[in-house]
Write an enzyme that holds these catalytic residues in place. Structure first.
Site, PDB file in Angstrom:
ATOM      1  N   ASP A   1      50.610  11.264  10.345  1.00  0.00           N
ATOM      2  CA  ASP A   1      49.597  10.092   9.966  1.00  0.00           C
ATOM      3  C   ASP A   1      50.166   9.014   8.871  1.00  0.00           C
ATOM      4  O   ASP A   1      50.430   9.852   7.899  1.00  0.00           O
ATOM      5  CB  ASP A   1      48.984  11.463   9.310  1.00  0.00           C
ATOM      6  CG  ASP A   1      47.698  10.460   8.960  1.00  0.00           C
ATOM      7  OD1 ASP A   1      47.307   9.143   9.740  1.00  0.00           O
ATOM      8  OD2 ASP A   1      46.297  10.771   8.599  1.00  0.00           O
TER       9      ASP A   1
ATOM     10  N   GLU B   1      44.976  -0.702  13.910  1.00  0.00           N
ATOM     11  CA  GLU B   1      43.544   0.082  12.866  1.00  0.00           C
ATOM     12  C   GLU B   1      43.556  -2.121  12.951  1.00  0.00           C
ATOM     13  O   GLU B   1      44.600  -3.157  12.492  1.00  0.00           O
ATOM     14  CB  GLU B   1      43.786   0.262  11.975  1.00  0.00           C
ATOM     15  CG  GLU B   1      42.242   0.248  11.845  1.00  0.00           C
ATOM     16  CD  GLU B   1      42.291   1.765  11.196  1.00  0.00           C
ATOM     17  OE1 GLU B   1      40.704   1.531   9.830  1.00  0.00           O
ATOM     18  OE2 GLU B   1      42.244   2.213  11.236  1.00  0.00           O
TER      19      GLU B   1
ATOM     20  N   THR C   1      38.199   5.818  14.951  1.00  0.00           N
ATOM     21  CA  THR C   1      38.477   6.342  14.136  1.00  0.00           C
ATOM     22  C   THR C   1      36.823   6.129  12.877  1.00  0.00           C
ATOM     23  O   THR C   1      36.337   5.736  13.029  1.00  0.00           O
ATOM     24  CB  THR C   1      39.287   5.267  13.010  1.00  0.00           C
ATOM     25  OG1 THR C   1      39.938   5.973  11.727  1.00  0.00           O
ATOM     26  CG2 THR C   1      39.299   4.383  12.615  1.00  0.00           C
TER      27      THR C   1
ATOM     28  N   PHE D   1      37.225  12.718  11.406  1.00  0.00           N
ATOM     29  CA  PHE D   1      38.208  13.269  10.018  1.00  0.00           C
ATOM     30  C   PHE D   1      37.723  14.643   9.247  1.00  0.00           C
ATOM     31  O   PHE D   1      36.582  14.576   8.191  1.00  0.00           O
ATOM     32  CB  PHE D   1      37.711  11.640   9.170  1.00  0.00           C
ATOM     33  CG  PHE D   1      38.359  10.895   9.041  1.00  0.00           C
ATOM     34  CD1 PHE D   1      38.642  10.390   9.878  1.00  0.00           C
ATOM     35  CD2 PHE D   1      38.853  10.240   8.288  1.00  0.00           C
ATOM     36  CE1 PHE D   1      39.350   9.465   9.881  1.00  0.00           C
ATOM     37  CE2 PHE D   1      39.266   8.746   8.202  1.00  0.00           C
ATOM     38  CZ  PHE D   1      40.043   8.545   9.430  1.00  0.00           C
TER      39      PHE D   1
END
Length: 308
Positions: free
Chosen positions: A17, A89, A149, A171
């Site tokens: 990440d 993204e 996401t 998350f």
């Protein structure tokens, strides 16, 4: 004894990440993910100075296009040092516009195509709003695979699975943050609300033969990662990857297919929106996450504008 990172890699695909190439090369994940916040950090690194200027030039005065060029350029660099996929993204400010999300996703894939990167090595990241999920459904049908996401609620996971998205990113850490503040207490191991959320989704997907990949994200500590060992994928920051690499203890697999899961239940738009409304944590964290990514997108645009 091998490190916990090496043990984890035996039953979970490890994803970095970060946009930090040195960290990726050192820790050798299979895949990597980026987002506006990580791209903003990458933009501050000396190695990306030339790519920033190239993105400005390619954008020809269009800051959104310049940002997309920079995101794809960073993605290209990362793909040189990983064997798998990069997640890139869509602008968070498009989170409630299905058509605009589709156009931006198609532009990102087009830029990767122009760079000679096949779409089998790219996942388009989209916020798990109703509109985002609908865009992802269309993209998947067109052969563009997606990573949904900012996922905090079971309802989001249900809707994503029914839409046939390739991968979701629940998350963990942000769910943990909300409950820690709301309840005024800490959580460890399997009692952690973020861990429980991903476990519930994983069991639901496996019990109902959904093909959507579950990738736990946003970890606050090593214990959360260990409590989800066995999840399809985990996207982990470089510092936590390093802690796992330095830990020589025994790591047990926790999540496995075959555990009892809830019966399949599909949601229409009304049911989805009501379920989200009833989940204060998910409502707050989704809105907050979109705002934070939007602000970082604006900061990246400002940085690119200064170089024009």
């Amino acid at each position: 004894m091998t490190s916990k990172l090496e043990q984890l890699k035996q039953f979970t695909t490890v994803v970095a990440d970060t946009g930090d190439l040195d960290a990726i090369a050192r820790l050798q994940p299979v895949d990597a993910t980026t987002n506006p916040s990580l791209l903003l950090k990458a933009a501050a690194l000396p190695r990306y100075t030339d790519l920033l200027q190239q993105a400005v030039d390619a954008g020809q005065g269009d800051l959104g296009l310049a940002c997309d060029h920079f995101a794809v350029a960073v993605g290209q660099e990362i793909l040189k040092v990983i064997p798998g996929r990069i997640s890139t993204e869509v602008d968070a400010r498009l989170s409630f516009d299905t058509d605009a999300t589709l156009r931006r996703a198609e532009r990102l894939i087009g830029l990767y195509d122009q760079a000679g990167i096949g779409r089998e090595r790219v996942l388009i990241k989209i916020a798990s709003t109703w509109e985002g999920i609908r865009a992802a459904e269309q993209l998947e049908k067109a052969g563009i695979q997606t990573n949904l996401t900012l996922l905090f609620a079971f309802a989001q996971a249900q809707a994503c699975a029914d839409a046939g998205v390739f991968l979701i990113s629940p998350f963990v850490g942000r769910i943990y943050d909300w409950y820690k503040k709301a309840e005024g207490r800490d959580y460890v191991g399997s009692e952690d609300p973020g861990v429980r959320s991903v476990t519930r989704i994983y069991d639901y997907y496996k019990a109902n033969a959904y093909q959507t990949v579950v990738m736990g994200a946003s970890f606050r500590n090593q214990g959360q990662i260990e409590a989800l060992a066995g999840c399809d994928r985990l996207t982990i920051s470089p510092d936590l990857l390093q802690k796992l690499a330095d830990d020589q203890g025994q790591l047990e697999r926790v999540l496995t297919p075959g555990a009892a899961g809830e019966a399949r239940h599909s949601l229409d738009e009304r049911a989805y929106r009501w379920a989200m409304n009833e989940d204060a944590m998910a409502t707050e964290k989704l809105a907050e996450g979109i705002r934070l990514f939007a602000r970082d997108q604006e900061k990246l645009e400002a940085l690119l504008s200064a170089k024009a």
